[in-house]
Design a protein around this motif. Structure first.
Motif, PDB file in Angstrom:
ATOM      1  N   GLU A   1      58.939  -8.317  22.232  1.00  0.00           N
ATOM      2  CA  GLU A   1      59.092  -7.774  23.599  1.00  0.00           C
ATOM      3  C   GLU A   1      57.765  -7.245  24.102  1.00  0.00           C
ATOM      4  O   GLU A   1      57.504  -7.212  25.298  1.00  0.00           O
ATOM      5  CB  GLU A   1      60.089  -6.599  23.659  1.00  0.00           C
ATOM      6  CG  GLU A   1      61.436  -6.807  23.027  1.00  0.00           C
ATOM      7  CD  GLU A   1      61.399  -6.503  21.543  1.00  0.00           C
ATOM      8  OE1 GLU A   1      61.288  -5.330  21.188  1.00  0.00           O
ATOM      9  OE2 GLU A   1      61.476  -7.458  20.736  1.00  0.00           O
ATOM     10  N   GLY A   2      56.950  -6.783  23.177  1.00  0.00           N
ATOM     11  CA  GLY A   2      55.688  -6.173  23.564  1.00  0.00           C
ATOM     12  C   GLY A   2      54.645  -7.168  23.981  1.00  0.00           C
ATOM     13  O   GLY A   2      53.634  -6.812  24.570  1.00  0.00           O
ATOM     14  N   GLN A   3      54.890  -8.425  23.677  1.00  0.00           N
ATOM     15  CA  GLN A   3      53.821  -9.400  23.901  1.00  0.00           C
ATOM     16  C   GLN A   3      53.813 -10.002  25.305  1.00  0.00           C
ATOM     17  O   GLN A   3      52.816 -10.535  25.742  1.00  0.00           O
ATOM     18  CB  GLN A   3      53.892 -10.495  22.837  1.00  0.00           C
ATOM     19  CG  GLN A   3      53.336  -9.981  21.515  1.00  0.00           C
ATOM     20  CD  GLN A   3      53.679 -10.883  20.359  1.00  0.00           C
ATOM     21  OE1 GLN A   3      54.046 -12.032  20.555  1.00  0.00           O
ATOM     22  NE2 GLN A   3      53.556 -10.360  19.159  1.00  0.00           N
TER      23      GLN A   3
ATOM     24  N   THR B   1      55.761  -9.862  29.465  1.00  0.00           N
ATOM     25  CA  THR B   1      56.662  -9.177  30.386  1.00  0.00           C
ATOM     26  C   THR B   1      57.864 -10.037  30.729  1.00  0.00           C
ATOM     27  O   THR B   1      58.904  -9.548  31.109  1.00  0.00           O
ATOM     28  CB  THR B   1      55.902  -8.831  31.672  1.00  0.00           C
ATOM     29  OG1 THR B   1      54.795  -8.043  31.307  1.00  0.00           O
ATOM     30  CG2 THR B   1      56.761  -8.040  32.627  1.00  0.00           C
TER      31      THR B   1
ATOM     32  N   LEU C   1      54.026  -0.181  28.206  1.00  0.00           N
ATOM     33  CA  LEU C   1      54.288  -1.417  28.952  1.00  0.00           C
ATOM     34  C   LEU C   1      53.549  -2.581  28.317  1.00  0.00           C
ATOM     35  O   LEU C   1      52.368  -2.456  27.971  1.00  0.00           O
ATOM     36  CB  LEU C   1      53.818  -1.266  30.403  1.00  0.00           C
ATOM     37  CG  LEU C   1      54.693  -0.442  31.350  1.00  0.00           C
ATOM     38  CD1 LEU C   1      53.909  -0.097  32.608  1.00  0.00           C
ATOM     39  CD2 LEU C   1      55.974  -1.180  31.712  1.00  0.00           C
ATOM     40  N   PRO C   2      54.225  -3.716  28.178  1.00  0.00           N
ATOM     41  CA  PRO C   2      53.538  -4.894  27.647  1.00  0.00           C
ATOM     42  C   PRO C   2      52.571  -5.445  28.688  1.00  0.00           C
ATOM     43  O   PRO C   2      52.655  -5.074  29.861  1.00  0.00           O
ATOM     44  CB  PRO C   2      54.680  -5.874  27.393  1.00  0.00           C
ATOM     45  CG  PRO C   2      55.746  -5.465  28.353  1.00  0.00           C
ATOM     46  CD  PRO C   2      55.620  -3.987  28.530  1.00  0.00           C
ATOM     47  N   PRO C   3      51.667  -6.331  28.285  1.00  0.00           N
ATOM     48  CA  PRO C   3      50.789  -6.957  29.276  1.00  0.00           C
ATOM     49  C   PRO C   3      51.642  -7.674  30.320  1.00  0.00           C
ATOM     50  O   PRO C   3      52.723  -8.166  30.008  1.00  0.00           O
ATOM     51  CB  PRO C   3      49.991  -7.971  28.456  1.00  0.00           C
ATOM     52  CG  PRO C   3      50.114  -7.534  27.046  1.00  0.00           C
ATOM     53  CD  PRO C   3      51.427  -6.837  26.933  1.00  0.00           C
TER      54      PRO C   3
ATOM     55  N   ILE D   1      47.769  -5.279  22.903  1.00  0.00           N
ATOM     56  CA  ILE D   1      47.948  -4.100  23.740  1.00  0.00           C
ATOM     57  C   ILE D   1      49.405  -3.694  23.863  1.00  0.00           C
ATOM     58  O   ILE D   1      49.747  -2.521  23.874  1.00  0.00           O
ATOM     59  CB  ILE D   1      47.291  -4.334  25.107  1.00  0.00           C
ATOM     60  CG1 ILE D   1      45.776  -4.218  24.918  1.00  0.00           C
ATOM     61  CG2 ILE D   1      47.785  -3.340  26.145  1.00  0.00           C
ATOM     62  CD1 ILE D   1      44.976  -4.851  25.990  1.00  0.00           C
ATOM     63  N   GLY D   2      50.287  -4.660  23.942  1.00  0.00           N
ATOM     64  CA  GLY D   2      51.699  -4.322  24.127  1.00  0.00           C
ATOM     65  C   GLY D   2      52.408  -4.056  22.808  1.00  0.00           C
ATOM     66  O   GLY D   2      53.630  -3.972  22.776  1.00  0.00           O
TER      67      GLY D   2
ATOM     68  N   PRO E   1      44.794   1.780  27.878  1.00  0.00           N
ATOM     69  CA  PRO E   1      45.935   0.885  28.107  1.00  0.00           C
ATOM     70  C   PRO E   1      47.259   1.627  27.952  1.00  0.00           C
ATOM     71  O   PRO E   1      47.422   2.414  27.019  1.00  0.00           O
ATOM     72  CB  PRO E   1      45.781  -0.174  27.019  1.00  0.00           C
ATOM     73  CG  PRO E   1      44.344  -0.137  26.651  1.00  0.00           C
ATOM     74  CD  PRO E   1      43.890   1.286  26.842  1.00  0.00           C
TER      75      PRO E   1
ATOM     76  N   ILE F   1      46.787  -5.889  32.635  1.00  0.00           N
ATOM     77  CA  ILE F   1      47.162  -4.780  31.757  1.00  0.00           C
ATOM     78  C   ILE F   1      47.341  -3.509  32.575  1.00  0.00           C
ATOM     79  O   ILE F   1      46.507  -3.192  33.422  1.00  0.00           O
ATOM     80  CB  ILE F   1      46.028  -4.530  30.723  1.00  0.00           C
ATOM     81  CG1 ILE F   1      45.681  -5.792  29.946  1.00  0.00           C
ATOM     82  CG2 ILE F   1      46.365  -3.359  29.798  1.00  0.00           C
ATOM     83  CD1 ILE F   1      46.673  -6.188  28.894  1.00  0.00           C
TER      84      ILE F   1
END
Lengths: 95, 489
Positions: free
Chosen positions: A54-56, A58, B292-294, A48-49, B288, B77
């Motif tokens: 960085e997307g994986q 927070t 923004l990442p999870p 999803i990220g 989603p 999410i």
């Protein structure tokens, strides 16, 4: 494919002629994307990220709770098509 | 409720989390600024601006979740909720949808039905399910007041846009308006207690919505529900729910149907009225949030937040009952606000008199606080000073009336109990030798009355007490005076 509903949700006015033109076009687009559903993704974690580190998570991108300089009223409204007394001004909405 | 019917109510609460800055940008959340001054490209929704999560909002959300018995999810999410409204500059609100920050809460609250005067009849525990608490951003504000041509224009202030909110959703577990009322008060206090939110409805940093339907007792399904909005205080909310329950029951009894719709509480006319019906209901097309990442938190982090939590009000109340022998009503009132509960506990410990402390704080101190409209933390009275006063009273150095007067003065000036007692000359005389001397003088001066009394006229005993008190300028301890008089006469 209910093009009228999509148009309504997007606040777009479309004519009957346009409905006739857009419906097959949009059906085609959706069918194209639908191909992805042919893959077996049973064992794949949703990314999803995005796929960058960085997307994986927070953890790496926590923002501290410290105020920074804001744009300020003048800059904020300077690009607005209509403004009055520091407010953005828009056609009347019912609350 | 009308015979054979029951109400089915679910609650949604939006609480503003007490951060310094907005949830996805570094603009301050300060209230009352000039319009649109607390804005930046992110909260204005300018093209290319990207959100970054404020970690403090996550911490406060976690505290709120734990205070309400929710489970924190290690992965959650963010999602876009799409709709058009001028106070929503991006055309979507960043919220959470199928994977919320916390879920599966079980919460026990105390609730009571009320009599005609609104007084609680009997407090009973009630367990409700909290479906979820998720994090999201607030929208801006439409303003009309004091601005020109409001029949043609709406005016937008985006200072509030992007303020962090916790949305708290319950299962439809409430069966009366008072249960919902007690629930909202419970949540409000819990959020204030753990510092997650100011939770002040008047200031708009706690807003609630109620989903109300009714059904025949025994029915298991649900009938169409009405969503109630514009509930600006807990009392209005209770009234609105009550009105709505009756409106729906009456409609069904007339053979009409109830339609699913949103209704507003009309404060002036004491009724609910339609805001929008189902036909115009929104299709939010959640998906989603790709920017923004999870949101991932570790087990260790959750444990750390748990360890930092204060003792919660209900646990404290039960401990007060058990350790200090207080009644449920007294203990419950003492934990109505955190600084008051802490003040009480300190006073009880320092004075060694938990019962007297409770009585004095609940009657005298609370009255002063309410009159001044402040909390004990904001007052000039400390637990040390209060304990000193309680001790003076317990040792009978001052009487009850004097103690009240001393407290009022302490409250006004911040002086210590001893200082005030000295200034007012209240120090009570309990020394037997001194009182004996006074009694002897009175007996000497009133030979005739003494003779009467000794002949059997018991009624004039009070006369002697009065004379001794007068001679001591009201400072003699009445108990000692009684004893000495009885012995001497």
């Amino acid at each position: 494919m209910d093009v009228r509903k999509v148009a309504k949700l997007a606040h777009l006015e479309i004519t009957e002629e346009e409905v006739a033109i857009y419906t097959p076009q949009m059906q085609k687009i959706v069918a194209y994307v639908e191909q992805l559903n042919e893959l077996d993704t049973e064992k794949v974690e949703p990314a999803i990220g995005g796929l960058t580190p960085e997307g994986q998570a927070t953890e790496a991108v926590r923002k501290e709770d410290k105020p920074h300089q804001t744009l300020g009223q003048d800059s904020a409204i300077s690009q607005a098509p209509d403004a009055h007394a520091g407010y953005f001004r828009v056609p009347k909405v019912l609350s | 409720m009308k015979n054979g019917w029951e109400a089915v109510i679910g609650m949604e609460i939006h609480a503003q989390l007490s951060t310094e800055t907005k949830i996805f940008c570094a603009c301050p959340t300060s209230f009352g600024e000039t319009p649109n001054s607390n804005t930046c490209p992110v909260c204005l929704g300018l093209p290319g601006a990207l959100p970054v999560l404020n970690w403090r909002a996550v911490e406060l959300g976690a505290r709120a979740a734990l205070a309400l018995g929710l489970k924190i999810n290690e992965v959650s999410i963010f999602a876009r909720k799409n709709y058009f409204y001028p106070d929503l500059p991006k055309g979507y609100q960043i919220s959470q949808y199928d994977k919320p920050f916390s879920s599966d809460g079980i919460l026990t609250i105390m609730t009571a039905e009320r009599d005609d005067q609104g007084r609680p009849i009997e407090w009973k525990p009630m367990t409700i399910r909290i479906v979820r608490l998720h994090l999201e951003e607030d929208a801006g504000k439409n303003v009309h007041e004091g601005l020109p041509e409001v029949d043609k224009f709406s005016y937008i202030d985006l200072n509030r846009a992007g303020t962090p909110l916790a949305e708290i959703v319950t299962a439809p577990d409430f069966r009366s308006s008072w249960q919902a009322y007690d629930y909202v008060n419970h949540v409000r206090r819990a959020l204030q207690w753990v510092g997650a939110s100011d939770a002040d409805m008047e200031k708009g940093n706690l807003r609630c919505e109620a989903n109300v339907s009714v059904r025949k007792i025994g029915e298991t399904g649900f009938r169409p529900k009405v969503e109630l909005k514009n509930l600006n205080s807990v009392r209005f909310m209770q009234k609105a729910i009550e009105y709505e329950i009756n409106r729906q029951i009456e409609a069904y009894e007339r053979g009409e149907e109830v339609v699913q719709e949103t209704r507003l509480w009309d404060e002036k006319n004491n009724c609910t009225r339609v805001m929008r019906s189902k036909e115009e209901a929104h299709d939010y097309r959640y998906f989603p949030e790709p920017d923004l990442p999870p949101l991932i938190v570790s087990k260790e982090w959750i444990e750390k937040i748990k360890a930092e939590m204060p003792e919660l009000p209900d646990a404290m109340r039960d401990r007060f009952i058990k350790d200090y022998g207080l009644s449920f009503a007294d203990a419950n009132q003492l934990v109505s606000e955190k600084s008051l509960a802490e003040f009480y506990e300190q006073t009880a410990k320092l004075s060694g008199s938990p019962r007297t402390s409770a009585n004095f704080i609940l009657s005298e101190l609370l009255r002063e606080l309410n009159n001044a409209g402040i909390t004990v933390a904001e007052s000039k009275i400390t637990a040390e000073k209060m304990a000193e006063l309680i001790k003076l009273r317990d040792e009978d150095k001052i009487n009850n009336i004097q103690a009240k007067e001393v407290l009022a003065e302490m409250f006004r000036t911040g002086k210590s109990a001893h200082e005030v007692v000295k200034e007012k000359g209240f120090e009570q005389i309990s020394d037997v030798a001194t009182i004996e001397k006074l009694v002897e003088e009175v007996i000497e001066k009133n030979a005739k009355q003494v003779e009467d009394y000794r002949k059997g006229n018991q009624k004039i005993f009070g006369f002697f007490v009065g004379q001794v008190m007068k001679a001591s300028q009201g400072k003699a301890n009445p108990k000692v005076v009684n004893e000495v008089l009885k012995a001497k006469l």
